[in-house]
Write a protein that holds these residues in place. Structure first.
Motif, PDB file in Angstrom:
ATOM      1  N   ASP A 135      -9.990  33.316  25.007  1.00  0.00           N
ATOM      2  CA  ASP A 135      -9.628  33.131  23.602  1.00  0.00           C
ATOM      3  C   ASP A 135      -9.708  31.646  23.273  1.00  0.00           C
ATOM      4  O   ASP A 135      -8.823  30.869  23.612  1.00  0.00           O
ATOM      5  CB  ASP A 135      -8.216  33.675  23.353  1.00  0.00           C
TER       6      ASP A 135
ATOM      7  N   TRP B 143      -7.349  40.174  26.381  1.00  0.00           N
ATOM      8  CA  TRP B 143      -7.052  40.025  24.958  1.00  0.00           C
ATOM      9  C   TRP B 143      -6.554  41.332  24.348  1.00  0.00           C
ATOM     10  O   TRP B 143      -5.470  41.367  23.774  1.00  0.00           O
ATOM     11  CB  TRP B 143      -8.286  39.511  24.201  1.00  0.00           C
TER      12      TRP B 143
ATOM     13  N   THR C 185     -13.230  35.131  20.294  1.00  0.00           N
ATOM     14  CA  THR C 185     -13.310  36.044  21.448  1.00  0.00           C
ATOM     15  C   THR C 185     -14.658  36.727  21.633  1.00  0.00           C
ATOM     16  O   THR C 185     -14.892  37.326  22.683  1.00  0.00           O
ATOM     17  CB  THR C 185     -12.237  37.151  21.342  1.00  0.00           C
TER      18      THR C 185
END
Length: 177
Positions: free
Chosen positions: A52, A138, A126
């Motif tokens: 991320d 994530w 992402t």
């Protein structure tokens, strides 16, 4: 006297240090980032920064505000978690379910905002990942955390509503409100 739900207390007790560690990572940037003098405390964030990009140096240099705002909200959430534990296990206050519900609702709200931000920017932080990494690092955590908080909201919401009905029925001569 509030019901003591051990699973909620365990969740709040176990997640509080994780939330503080996460918030302190964001608030200590750039010192917590790669090359920072405090990086050793947050070495595990190498994975998060890779998966991320909102957690990395480039995002910090462009706009540190978003992650800092979340970190401040996380400290409020943590304070509410600890307050819930105090109200439930020490003072036995009837306000405990409201405090726990509020904390859980904050987490759900933050999670929705974070996911919507990612969606509306075209998965800008992402999309560079393989699906496996996106899922493990994530999607899964961003479902687990608010998912547990939705369960907490359900349980404590039932307690709050039950208490309100009990109070109303006591005043109305046992009539169902």
């Amino acid at each position: 006297m509030p019901k003591s739900r051990i699973w909620i207390s365990l969740w709040f007790a176990l997640t509080t240090p994780i939330i503080l560690w996460d918030a302190s990572y964001a608030l200590m940037r750039p010192r917590s980032l790669e090359g920072g003098d405090l990086r050793w405390v947050w070495r595990l964030y190498e994975i998060q920064e890779r998966v991320d990009k909102a957690f990395g140096l480039e995002a910090f240099q462009k706009d540190p505000g978003f992650l800092h705002a979340f970190a401040v909200m996380n400290t409020v959430e943590t304070a509410l978690n600890v307050f819930y534990l105090y109200l439930t296990h020490i003072s036995r206050s009837p306000a405990a379910p409201f405090v726990g519900y509020t904390s859980a609702a904050m987490v759900v709200g933050q999670s929705v905002i974070y996911a919507l931000k990612e969606h509306f920017c075209g998965w800008c932080t992402t999309r560079h990942n393989e699906f496996r990494d996106t899922f493990i690092y994530w999607i899964f955590p961003n479902l687990l955390w608010p998912g547990m908080c939705l369960l907490i909201m359900w349980a404590l919401g039932k307690d709050i509503i039950g208490s309100l009905y009990q109070q109303a029925n006591g005043r109305m001569g046992k009539k169902r409100v």
